[in-house]
Design an enzyme around this catalytic site. Structure first.
Site, PDB file in Angstrom:
ATOM      1  N   GLN A 136      42.658   0.244  10.980  1.00 14.32           N
ATOM      2  CA  GLN A 136      43.658  -0.779  11.268  1.00 14.32           C
ATOM      3  C   GLN A 136      44.703  -0.202  12.213  1.00 14.32           C
ATOM      4  OE1 GLN A 136      45.477  -2.403   7.735  1.00 14.32           O
ATOM      5  NE2 GLN A 136      47.294  -3.097   8.828  1.00 14.32           N
ATOM      6  N   GLY A 137      44.872  -0.816  13.383  1.00 17.58           N
ATOM      7  CA  GLY A 137      45.774  -0.291  14.395  1.00 17.58           C
ATOM      8  C   GLY A 137      47.011  -1.146  14.575  1.00 17.58           C
ATOM      9  N   SER A 143      50.720   0.340  13.613  1.00 13.24           N
ATOM     10  CA  SER A 143      51.898   1.168  13.885  1.00 13.24           C
ATOM     11  C   SER A 143      51.800   1.892  15.225  1.00 13.24           C
ATOM     12  CB  SER A 143      52.093   2.203  12.778  1.00 13.24           C
ATOM     13  OG  SER A 143      52.394   1.581  11.544  1.00 13.24           O
ATOM     14  N   SER A 166      44.759   5.351   9.609  1.00 15.89           N
ATOM     15  CA  SER A 166      43.878   5.932   8.592  1.00 15.89           C
ATOM     16  C   SER A 166      42.432   5.917   9.075  1.00 15.89           C
ATOM     17  CB  SER A 166      43.993   5.154   7.286  1.00 15.89           C
ATOM     18  OG  SER A 166      45.285   5.255   6.736  1.00 15.89           O
ATOM     19  N   GLU A 219      46.753  -6.668   1.893  1.00 16.08           N
ATOM     20  CA  GLU A 219      47.167  -5.289   1.698  1.00 16.08           C
ATOM     21  C   GLU A 219      47.962  -5.146   0.406  1.00 16.08           C
ATOM     22  OE1 GLU A 219      48.514  -2.100   4.840  1.00 16.08           O
ATOM     23  OE2 GLU A 219      50.185  -3.433   4.358  1.00 16.08           O
ATOM     24  N   GLU A 260      62.669   0.413   1.509  1.00 19.69           N
ATOM     25  CA  GLU A 260      63.985  -0.156   1.791  1.00 19.69           C
ATOM     26  C   GLU A 260      63.854  -1.552   2.408  1.00 19.69           C
ATOM     27  OE1 GLU A 260      62.966   2.806   2.584  1.00 19.69           O
ATOM     28  OE2 GLU A 260      64.357   4.246   1.662  1.00 19.69           O
TER      29      GLU A 260
END
Length: 394
Positions: A133-134, A136, A168, A251, A373
């Site tokens: 999965q691309g 970030s 990953s 996810e 956060e």
């Protein structure tokens, strides 16, 4: 110590279930699959074991459960696979790495590109291909709307140039579900497009990233004028944000369930391996905290899975799932550090190494897939309606 989780798991199973048929199949194949219960010595061995398990599961029809027949599945509810993962982990088998990716990206491909899914998903379900999965990028992690990898439209598709990071299995994967910018930089989330890209073509460079444990599970991927056909489009041009938001539900759904199942098995292993010297009230309190964190995650994720299975849009509620997942993983692995003994820190055996690797990886659980956060801010603003923070003196 005894295992407080062992019987409790029976009380929070998904509905519908596959009864005892899968457990019976695992029993019958115990000798054949015994090698897969051994800890892998490195990532390549781990992925090879994952592919072997995928082939066995596919032969029995287990990984096809819940996927539409049109894309190589056998129909039914996706929650059926939840019991498969539960039983695998409970018998000491690693849930295949291949499925951790497919459970996140696969449903989005099926929903937004059914013809493409029919073409490519069967090979992935057999374990013949590993996906990644691309999303970030440098300076675009939690803020995906600022990503800069570009996909320029051509007569027959797109030309991709840019960089992805923290991918990953990226150095070993066969395909990547890629989010790229087709609009202007000012278009933010309105100018993004989702594509499925083969990673074995010219113009792609992959650089492994070593984790704190030394494992090279993540990678940087560089794209230089990489051609992708229009038939690899997932959703609409400039409609990638909607696909990404749909994908993120899974996810926090089945992926979270799988992580929960694996982490529950880790708690059982802690109880088996805890040093006798640490048994007592402090140890019992640590196990209790870990058990409660897992129970909360299991209950919450089961609700999300049931809603997704009937086609509901879950939305910002999945931020709760993400916070609970990070809390459970970190609590369980901290418990292992406290109770397994000095070998957790100093041992050089394969099992000791795995404990340390998993502890290190758990530190990132509150970052990957949406920083804790950010998730707590979403919960406060969009679910609880709490007042905005103000800066004192202004």
């Amino acid at each position: 110590m005894h295992d407080p989780q062992h019987r409790e798991r029976e009380t929070m199973t998904l509905v519908p279930t596959i009864g005892s048929s899968f457990a019976d199949s695992l029993d019958a194949a115990a000798q054949e699959l015994a090698v897969l219960r051994r800890p892998a010595r490195n990532l390549d061995e781990q992925l090879a074991s994952s592919a072997t398990m995928m082939r066995w599961l596919h032969h029995g029809g287990w990984t096809r459960l819940g996927w539409p027949e049109e894309v190589g599945g056998s129909g039914g509810s996706p929650t059926l696979r939840g019991q498969v993962y539960d039983d695998l982990a409970g018998r000491g088998y690693a849930i295949p790495d291949h499925m951790f990716v497919l459970e996140v990206v696969g449903p989005a491909v099926v929903r937004h590109a059914p013809a493409l899914a029919a073409e490519v998903l069967p090979a992935a379900l057999r374990g013949d291909e590993l996906w990644s999965q691309g999303f970030s990028e440098p300076e675009a992690g939690s803020d995906l709307a600022s990503l800069r990898t570009r996909a320029v439209e051509t007569d027959d598709g797109f030309t991709i140039t840019g960089q992805k990071i923290w991918t990953s299995y990226g150095a070993r994967a066969d395909k990547i579900v890629l989010l790229a910018r087709t609009g202007t930089s000012e278009s933010r989330h309105r100018g993004l497009t989702m594509l499925l890209v083969d990673l074995d073509q010219p113009g792609i460079e992959r650089r492994p990233i070593a984790l704190a444990s030394g494992r090279e599970e993540l990678s940087e991927i560089f794209f230089t004028d990489v051609h992708v056909g229009r038939d690899r489009l997932i959703g609409a041009v400039n409609g990638g944000w909607a696909v990404a938001m749909d994908l993120l539900q899974y996810e926090r759904g089945m992926y979270a369930w799988m992580r929960m199942a694996s982490t529950t098995e880790r708690l059982r292993e802690i109880l088996d391996e805890a040093s006798p010297e640490v048994d007592g009230p402090i140890a019992h309190e640590a196990v209790g905290r870990a058990y409660l964190a897992l129970a909360a995650l299991r209950a919450r994720t089961a609700i999300t899975l049931r809603r997704l299975a009937v086609g509901e849009v879950v939305g910002p509620e999945t931020s709760i799932d993400k916070v609970l997942l990070a809390t459970a993983e970190q609590t369980v692995l901290d418990t292992a550090r406290e109770l397994v003994g000095t070998d957790f820190i100093l041992g050089d055996g394969l099992r000791d190494t795995h404990w340390r690797e998993e502890w290190w990886y758990s530190r990132a659980a509150s970052i990957y897939g949406g920083a804790a956060e950010v998730q707590r801010t979403i919960i406060a603003d969009r679910l609880l309606g709490l007042p905005k923070e103000t800066i004192s003196g202004r």
